[in-house]
Design an enzyme around this catalytic site. Structure first.
Site, PDB file in Angstrom:
ATOM      1  CB  VAL A  83     -15.606 -16.968 -24.145  1.00 12.14           C
ATOM      2  CG1 VAL A  83     -14.604 -16.168 -24.979  1.00 12.14           C
ATOM      3  CG2 VAL A  83     -15.179 -18.433 -24.061  1.00 12.14           C
ATOM      4  CB  CYS A  84     -19.335 -13.118 -23.295  1.00 12.67           C
ATOM      5  SG  CYS A  84     -19.996 -14.154 -24.617  1.00 12.67           S
ATOM      6  N   PRO A  85     -17.379 -12.505 -20.833  1.00 12.07           N
ATOM      7  CG  PRO A  85     -17.481 -13.535 -18.735  1.00 12.07           C
ATOM      8  CD  PRO A  85     -17.922 -13.690 -20.163  1.00 12.07           C
TER       9      PRO A  85
END
Length: 180
Positions: free
Chosen positions: A50-52
């Site tokens: 999810v972070c990118p």
């Protein structure tokens, strides 16, 4: 957890930016404002799923934040070298050209009160900080749900009006004017 009206902790922390050279003890001093707003957003860990999407989403709006005299600052509890390796591995992350705080000591995340008690990483927290280093907005998501960077920009726009802004207000729309 720090919230609206609290001061951003005045810390100097390791930071990583760019992919041209290995990290060399660069730092960011959060006490410095240069008269600008700060958009500080934390993600839990590098090399995740999810972070990118969030980092790229914020990076795509970097010039919009700059147009509003706001600086974009990302952060996680990874090291500068891990940030560097992740950026080198993904061109979209390499293009997200703003400083990434390497808060592996969790000094800032702990001071903000956003460390997940079991996982030991930061929640997905976003702070909008005014030029006096006062927190004006906070959102915190769990570890598995991404944010909407466009909403952060909308809230910054509303805060900068210093007016009453109704639900779903967007830049250019009328603000509320109480009857005199």
């Amino acid at each position: 957890m720090l919230t609206v009206g609290d001061k951003l902790p005045e810390l100097t922390l390791p930071v990583q930016q760019g992919t041209s050279a290995l990290p060399t003890n660069e730092t960011i001093n959060l006490a410095e404002t240069d008269g600008k707003w700060k958009i500080l957003f934390y993600w839990p860990k590098d090399f995740t799923f999810v972070c990118p999407t969030e980092i790229v989403g914020y990076g795509d709006l970097k010039s919009d934040f700059e147009d509003r005299d706001a600086v974009l600052i990302g952060a996680s509890t990874d090291t500068a070298h891990v940030h560097f390796a992740w950026r080198k591995s993904d061109q979209q992350l390499a293009d997200a050209d703003f400083p990434w705080i390497a808060d592996n000591s969790k000094k800032l995340a702990s001071a903000l009160g956003i460390v997940h008690p079991e996982e030991g990483v930061a929640y997905r927290a976003t702070f909008i900080i005014d030029p006096d280093n006062v927190i004006q907005h906070v959102t915190v998501n769990g570890l598995n749900v991404g944010r909407n960077p466009q909403e952060t920009l909308r809230i910054l726009d509303a805060l900068q009006t210093d007016e009453l802004c109704p639900c779903n207000w967007s830049q250019g729309e009328e603000v509320l004017r109480p009857a005199a």
